[in-house]
Design an enzyme around this catalytic site. Structure first.
Site, PDB file in Angstrom:
ATOM      1  CB  SER A 196       3.717  23.761  -6.824  1.00  0.00           C
ATOM      2  OG  SER A 196       4.727  24.033  -7.695  1.00  0.00           O
ATOM      3  CE  LYS A 313       8.133  24.047   0.594  1.00  0.00           C
ATOM      4  NZ  LYS A 313       7.123  23.952  -0.443  1.00  0.00           N
TER       5      LYS A 313
END
Ligand SMILES: C[S@@+](CC[C@H](N)C(=O)[O-])C[C@H]1O[C@@H](n2cnc3c(N)ncnc32)[C@H](O)[C@@H]1O
Length: 362
Positions: A196, A313
């Site tokens: 990430s 998210k």
């Protein structure tokens, strides 16, 4: 000749992309419709009036839209191309569609022969690579100069769906993605503890230009990283000699901590507040978007950081609607306090079911 707008997006996000495009277009008072098929990694907008499409294209910047990776002014789909000598009919089609837009100028910034980023187009990409050189020769043979960066030229895209069908499109490089297929090919740094890290690297490249990165990501600054473990985002700061307060109950990669540039606190990211304001707040905690938006708005209103990058998210179906609600909430909170700011949001290539938001207080 019908020109449309073609938008690249991540496969599976066509509905959100279409909803965003329709909202943008109707906001500009333009009438038309969008064609979006699931898992084709693109949507096409067709306007009722061709002039409207061209003025939309002239106004549109890639950063205006969240779920879009690339924007092209494009021809209708060419089908039944011959097996051999495709360059000649394609060149003819290019001139028929775009000589008016090019205004007789024979300069092009570049030529991208592309495929869409979805499983079914993988094989087409091999064909695209082989086709680039013959198409370049055809353009040059007909007097086109390609790659002259001083001419503020447009870039030609040929987007193949298979060997027999393609769209021909143009973009203005300054308003479009500079990357082939709209995808930044970033190299994973072997010292980074998680993949990430590429999300934050892409965010820096997307939201800040080169001189802004130099000025606003430099030695001696301090960042807070909420939900930092194992340290992919923290790594992006450490490699720039920026001190990081890393908040997470999970462990941080020990080589990062050993640099002396990381203070790891096993605390709740929703409760932690710094003693004094920091330069950056980043946040990658997996939580409801509305809760993250509330947290960021609170930090921003209290001016606890100057610049922010955070993920929302999006496991829900209506992703675009959810993102809009969060961005509106932050906007209203800051407006209420009379704080001026810049706020941008993008579905980055390295984002999956999430978007990345950048906020800067002025
Ligand atoms: C997607 S991971 C972060 C990955 C990290 N950005 C990287 O690049 O390595 C999400 C992290 O958020 C942390 N987290 C979730 N809720 C949290 C909370 N309330 N406080 C602090 N950390 C939290 C989890 O422990 C997890 O390590």
């Amino acid at each position: 000749m019908t020109l449309s707008l073609l938008f690249y997006c991540r496969s599976g996000f066509e509905n959100d992309c279409a909803s965003e495009v329709m909202e943008y277009v109707s906001g500009k008072g333009v009438e038309g419709f969008v064609k979006a098929k699931p898992h084709t990694a693109h949507v096409v907008f067709q306007g009722h009036n061709p002039d409207d499409v061209i003025s939309l294209w002239n106004d549109l910047q890639l950063s205006d839209l969240i779920f879009v990776r690339q924007i092209l002014l494009c021809s209708s789909l060419y089908q039944d191309l011959p097996e051999k000598n495709r360059t000649v009919p394609l060149f003819k089609a290019f001139e028929e569609n775009f000589s008016g837009i090019l205004n007789g100028k024979k300069y092009l910034d570049d030529l991208f022969i592309e495929a869409l980023d979805a499983d079914e187009y993988k094989e087409v990409l091999t064909f695209c690579k082989k086709f680039t050189s013959p198409m370049l020769s055809e353009l040059k043979k007909n007097g086109y100069i390609i790659g002259d960066k001083n001419q503020r030229a447009l870039r030609l895209h040929i987007l193949f769906l298979n060997g027999q069908s393609c769209y021909i499109g143009l973009c203005a490089p300054k308003k479009a993605s500079l990357w082939f297929m709209g995808i930044p090919r970033l190299k994973f740094p072997s010292e980074a503890p998680s993949r990430s890290t590429l999300k934050l690297e892409e965010a820096f490249l997307t939201f800040l230009n080169e001189s802004e990165r130099e000025e606003r990501l430099k030695t001696g600054m301090t960042a807070v990283d909420l939900g930092a473990s194992p340290g992919g985002w923290t790594y992006q700061f450490v490699r720039r000699d920026i001190y990081v307060i890393a908040i997470d109950n999970g462990e941080m990669a020990s080589p990062l901590v050993k640099t002396g540039l990381v203070e790891h606190l096993k605390e709740d990211g929703f409760k932690y507040r710094p003693y004094k304001p920091v330069d950056w707040l980043v946040c990658d905690m997996v939580e409801r978007p509305s809760r993250i938006a509330k947290l960021i708005a609170e930090w921003a209103v209290r001016k606890m950081a100057r610049e922010f990058i955070f993920n929302l998210k999006l496991p829900m179906k209506k992703k675009h609607a959810e993102v809009k609600e969060c961005l509106n909430f932050i906007t209203e909170e800051l407006n209420c306090e009379g704080i001026t700011f810049q706020l941008k949001c993008k579905h980055l290539y390295h984002d999956r079911d999430e978007v990345t938001v950048w906020l800067r207080l002025k």
